[in-house]
Motif scaffolding. Structure first.
Motif, PDB file in Angstrom:
ATOM      1  N   PRO A  47      -6.951   2.440  -0.207  1.00 10.74           N
ATOM      2  CA  PRO A  47      -5.557   1.688   0.040  1.00 10.74           C
ATOM      3  C   PRO A  47      -6.836   0.073   0.682  1.00 10.74           C
ATOM      4  CG  PRO A  47      -6.339   3.509   1.802  1.00 10.74           C
ATOM      5  CD  PRO A  47      -6.639   4.347   0.742  1.00 10.74           C
ATOM      6  N   LEU A  48      -6.178  -0.740   0.997  1.00  7.81           N
ATOM      7  CA  LEU A  48      -7.124  -2.206   1.631  1.00  7.81           C
ATOM      8  C   LEU A  48      -6.403  -2.596   1.889  1.00  7.81           C
ATOM      9  CD1 LEU A  48      -8.929  -3.447  -1.893  1.00  7.81           C
ATOM     10  CD2 LEU A  48      -9.019  -1.862  -0.573  1.00  7.81           C
ATOM     11  N   THR A  49      -5.171  -2.518   2.465  1.00  8.44           N
ATOM     12  CA  THR A  49      -4.454  -2.719   3.363  1.00  8.44           C
ATOM     13  C   THR A  49      -3.230  -2.028   3.573  1.00  8.44           C
ATOM     14  OG1 THR A  49      -2.159  -3.037   1.842  1.00  8.44           O
ATOM     15  CG2 THR A  49      -3.806  -5.561   2.030  1.00  8.44           C
ATOM     16  N   GLY A  50      -3.408  -1.821   5.376  1.00  3.12           N
ATOM     17  CA  GLY A  50      -2.608  -0.672   5.614  1.00  3.12           C
ATOM     18  C   GLY A  50      -2.965  -0.114   6.795  1.00  3.12           C
ATOM     19  N   PHE A  83     -22.110  -3.656 -15.461  1.00  2.00           N
ATOM     20  CA  PHE A  83     -20.377  -3.183 -15.160  1.00  2.00           C
ATOM     21  C   PHE A  83     -19.875  -4.134 -14.291  1.00  2.00           C
ATOM     22  CE2 PHE A  83     -23.423   0.899 -15.778  1.00  2.00           C
ATOM     23  CZ  PHE A  83     -22.597   1.330 -16.645  1.00  2.00           C
ATOM     24  N   GLU A  84     -18.440  -3.620 -14.337  1.00  4.98           N
ATOM     25  CA  GLU A  84     -17.546  -4.782 -13.415  1.00  4.98           C
ATOM     26  C   GLU A  84     -16.779  -4.003 -12.941  1.00  4.98           C
ATOM     27  OE1 GLU A  84     -14.664  -7.316 -15.096  1.00  4.98           O
ATOM     28  OE2 GLU A  84     -16.206  -8.078 -15.298  1.00  4.98           O
ATOM     29  N   LEU A  85     -16.295  -4.169 -11.803  1.00  6.16           N
ATOM     30  CA  LEU A  85     -15.234  -3.221 -10.492  1.00  6.16           C
ATOM     31  C   LEU A  85     -14.244  -4.090 -10.640  1.00  6.16           C
ATOM     32  CD1 LEU A  85     -14.674  -1.564  -8.458  1.00  6.16           C
ATOM     33  CD2 LEU A  85     -15.530  -3.037  -6.420  1.00  6.16           C
ATOM     34  N   SER A  86     -13.184  -3.268 -10.881  1.00  2.00           N
ATOM     35  CA  SER A  86     -11.374  -3.459 -11.064  1.00  2.00           C
ATOM     36  C   SER A  86     -11.111  -2.740 -10.221  1.00  2.00           C
ATOM     37  CB  SER A  86     -11.231  -3.022 -12.403  1.00  2.00           C
ATOM     38  OG  SER A  86     -10.159  -2.919 -12.360  1.00  2.00           O
ATOM     39  N   ALA A  87     -11.126  -3.242  -8.744  1.00  2.00           N
ATOM     40  CA  ALA A  87     -10.606  -2.911  -7.602  1.00  2.00           C
ATOM     41  C   ALA A  87      -8.647  -2.962  -7.268  1.00  2.00           C
ATOM     42  CB  ALA A  87     -11.133  -3.365  -6.055  1.00  2.00           C
ATOM     43  N   GLN A  88      -7.964  -1.652  -6.978  1.00  2.27           N
ATOM     44  CA  GLN A  88      -6.954  -1.565  -6.484  1.00  2.27           C
ATOM     45  C   GLN A  88      -6.169  -1.103  -5.609  1.00  2.27           C
ATOM     46  OE1 GLN A  88      -5.455  -3.587  -9.206  1.00  2.27           O
ATOM     47  NE2 GLN A  88      -7.062  -3.542 -10.263  1.00  2.27           N
ATOM     48  N   ASP A  89      -5.658  -2.055  -4.723  1.00  2.00           N
ATOM     49  CA  ASP A  89      -4.985  -2.092  -3.618  1.00  2.00           C
ATOM     50  C   ASP A  89      -3.783  -0.500  -3.475  1.00  2.00           C
ATOM     51  OD1 ASP A  89      -3.852  -1.299  -0.788  1.00  2.00           O
ATOM     52  OD2 ASP A  89      -3.370  -3.124  -0.640  1.00  2.00           O
ATOM     53  N   ASP A  90      -3.736   0.611  -3.135  1.00  2.75           N
ATOM     54  CA  ASP A  90      -2.630   1.580  -3.364  1.00  2.75           C
ATOM     55  C   ASP A  90      -1.637   1.625  -2.666  1.00  2.75           C
ATOM     56  OD1 ASP A  90      -4.203   3.701  -1.911  1.00  2.75           O
ATOM     57  OD2 ASP A  90      -4.337   4.645  -3.685  1.00  2.75           O
ATOM     58  N   GLN A  91      -2.204   0.805  -1.698  1.00  8.27           N
ATOM     59  CA  GLN A  91      -1.301   0.674   0.274  1.00  8.27           C
ATOM     60  C   GLN A  91      -1.188   1.928   0.405  1.00  8.27           C
ATOM     61  OE1 GLN A  91       2.229  -1.536  -1.145  1.00  8.27           O
ATOM     62  NE2 GLN A  91       1.226  -2.516  -2.424  1.00  8.27           N
ATOM     63  N   GLY A  92      -2.249   2.961   0.342  1.00  2.54           N
ATOM     64  CA  GLY A  92      -1.601   4.591   1.048  1.00  2.54           C
ATOM     65  C   GLY A  92      -0.428   4.812   0.072  1.00  2.54           C
ATOM     66  N   ASP A  93      -0.016   4.327  -0.291  1.00  6.15           N
ATOM     67  CA  ASP A  93       1.494   4.896  -1.562  1.00  6.15           C
ATOM     68  C   ASP A  93       2.233   5.494  -2.219  1.00  6.15           C
ATOM     69  OD1 ASP A  93       3.812   3.668  -3.101  1.00  6.15           O
ATOM     70  OD2 ASP A  93       4.274   4.504  -0.864  1.00  6.15           O
ATOM     71  N   PRO A  94       2.125   6.889  -2.504  1.00  7.75           N
ATOM     72  CA  PRO A  94       1.558   7.319  -3.979  1.00  7.75           C
ATOM     73  C   PRO A  94       2.413   6.561  -5.272  1.00  7.75           C
ATOM     74  CG  PRO A  94       2.312   9.483  -1.901  1.00  7.75           C
ATOM     75  CD  PRO A  94       2.621   7.732  -0.971  1.00  7.75           C
ATOM     76  N   LYS A  95       3.364   5.395  -4.456  1.00 11.82           N
ATOM     77  CA  LYS A  95       4.298   5.403  -6.106  1.00 11.82           C
ATOM     78  C   LYS A  95       3.343   4.677  -6.244  1.00 11.82           C
ATOM     79  CE  LYS A  95       9.386   5.958  -4.866  1.00 11.82           C
ATOM     80  NZ  LYS A  95      10.065   5.570  -4.340  1.00 11.82           N
ATOM     81  N   GLN A  96       3.028   3.215  -5.264  1.00 10.30           N
ATOM     82  CA  GLN A  96       1.898   2.341  -5.713  1.00 10.30           C
ATOM     83  C   GLN A  96       1.348   2.888  -6.373  1.00 10.30           C
ATOM     84  OE1 GLN A  96       2.354  -0.731  -5.734  1.00 10.30           O
ATOM     85  NE2 GLN A  96       0.472  -1.074  -6.133  1.00 10.30           N
TER      86      GLN A  96
END
Length: 387
Positions: A47-50, A83-96
């Motif tokens: 989670p990168l937001t929330g 190496f390169e970072l691919s960062a994703q925000d799952d928002q703490g939500d299972p569907k996301q």
């Protein structure tokens, strides 16, 4: 490795001799340039937001730090990768989380994933990674994650069954508490943690005077607090995140229910104290996975480097995210940038990192099952040394 000889307009006798020398087995010491190096991506999901973003953002910074250190090292340069970072925000939500996992799995350059943070996200996402043969190294603690039999799933921290039992022993044996109200936030993490606490606490002879569920993101616990007060508990055990836990502590204390709130590792954040307010949080207790950062084998050095780079101290899971990234990096250096080979190398690795020596058992669980406990004293979390 084939190399292009630059800067020669014509082929001279000297150049021919140099080419002949290469053909006879002489190797150039020149390292691949950044243009020549193969890009290898490490995925990151949290989670990168929330409400839980304080954890996710800290972990992302730690992973980026590991990647930058790796890229500056001679070993990585000589391996011909970057190496390169691919960062994703799952928002703490299972569907996301499933959407994020699908995105990462669909990028062939991604060879491993650090994440997810929440158990409720890691569990559904893990099925996507398993199908893609993509290794994940997670800080999620619900036992179900590694009970699925997936060979790509690894956990770098202790499980909730260990943590819940540890908390029950602490509450009953060390604190002498016999009557507890138990709440959880209905997530896999919170429910699992509370269930393990209740099982061990009841087996030791403790009484659970109330056991109820709330919902993640609830903010008003006044009616619940009123019901709990009538049962006269000596403590409230809460399985859930720091935001709701802090509001529960605040509302309980301000209503006159001045008993400690006790919970798991997700309470272990400075934000818990600021949300609850220090005077309300005073005396609250949490367990956390692993040793305090200062007691981790390379924790002092990590904290100094992190603080120098980002201007703030690491959160509870940043050192574990850093080690997770390095485990994937080491797997690539050992096995190459092939997903299947990396997944196999991660499961078989023994890595001496900031947090200690990590190796995974046949289920993907770390063999380093360490739990610590903390209490708010003077407006800050202090380790309970007499646990």
């Amino acid at each position: 490795m084939t190399r292009a000889w630059k800067g020669l307009a014509v082929v001279t006798a000297t150049a021919l001799l140099a080419v002949a020398a290469v053909g006879c087995g002489s190797r150039s010491s020149e390292e691949p340039t950044s243009e020549q190096a193969k890009t290898v991506k490490i995925g990151f999901a949290a989670p990168l937001t929330g409400d839980n973003a304080v954890y996710g953002r800290g972990m992302q910074r730690a992973v980026q730090m590991a990647i930058d250190e790796a890229n500056a090292s001679d070993r990585v340069k000589q391996a011909g990768v970057r190496f390169e970072l691919s960062a994703q925000d799952d928002q703490g939500d299972p569907k996301q989380a499933v959407n994020v996992a699908t995105l990462l799995a669909g990028d062939p350059a991604v060879v491993g994933v650090v994440g997810h943070f929440n158990s409720g996200c890691s569990i559904p996402a893990s099925a996507v990674y398993q199908q893609a043969g993509l290794a994940m190294v997670s800080v999620s603690s619900n036992p179900q994650l590694t009970a699925q039999g997936f060979d790509v799933v690894n956990r770098i921290v202790a499980k909730d069954d260990t943590q819940g039992s540890f908390a029950a022993d602490l509450v009953y044996d060390k604190l002498g508490i016999r009557k507890v109200a138990v709440l959880d936030d209905s997530t896999p993490y919170g429910s699992g943690l509370a269930a393990e606490f209740v099982k061990r606490f009841a087996a030791k002879g403790g009484t659970v005077v109330v056991q109820e569920k709330v919902q993640a993101k609830d903010v008003d616990f006044s009616a619940l607090v009123t019901r709990i007060k009538s049962t006269r508990p000596e403590a409230i055990y809460y399985g859930g995140a720091h935001t709701e836990g802090a509001l529960l502590s605040k509302q309980a204390k301000e209503s006159g229910l001045k008993v400690p709130v006790i919970g798991g590792d997700m309470l272990y954040s400075a934000e818990y104290i600021s949300i609850a307010r220090p005077e309300n949080a005073e005396g609250d207790i949490c367990t956390s996975l692993g040793l305090p950062l200062e007691q981790q084998p390379k924790g002092v050095e990590f904290k100094a480097a992190y603080n120098k780079r980002y201007g703030e101290d690491p959160e509870a899971y940043d050192s574990y995210a850093y080690d997770s990234a390095w485990i994937i990096i080491e797997a690539v250096l050992q096995a190459g940038a092939d997903r299947g080979a990396v997944a196999k190398a991660v499961r078989g690795i023994t890595y001496d990192g900031v947090t200690g020596t990590t190796s995974f058992d046949e289920n993907g669980d770390t063999r380093n099952q360490v739990i610590s406990a903390y209490r708010v004293e003077g407006g800050a979390w202090k380790q309970l040394l007499d646990q």
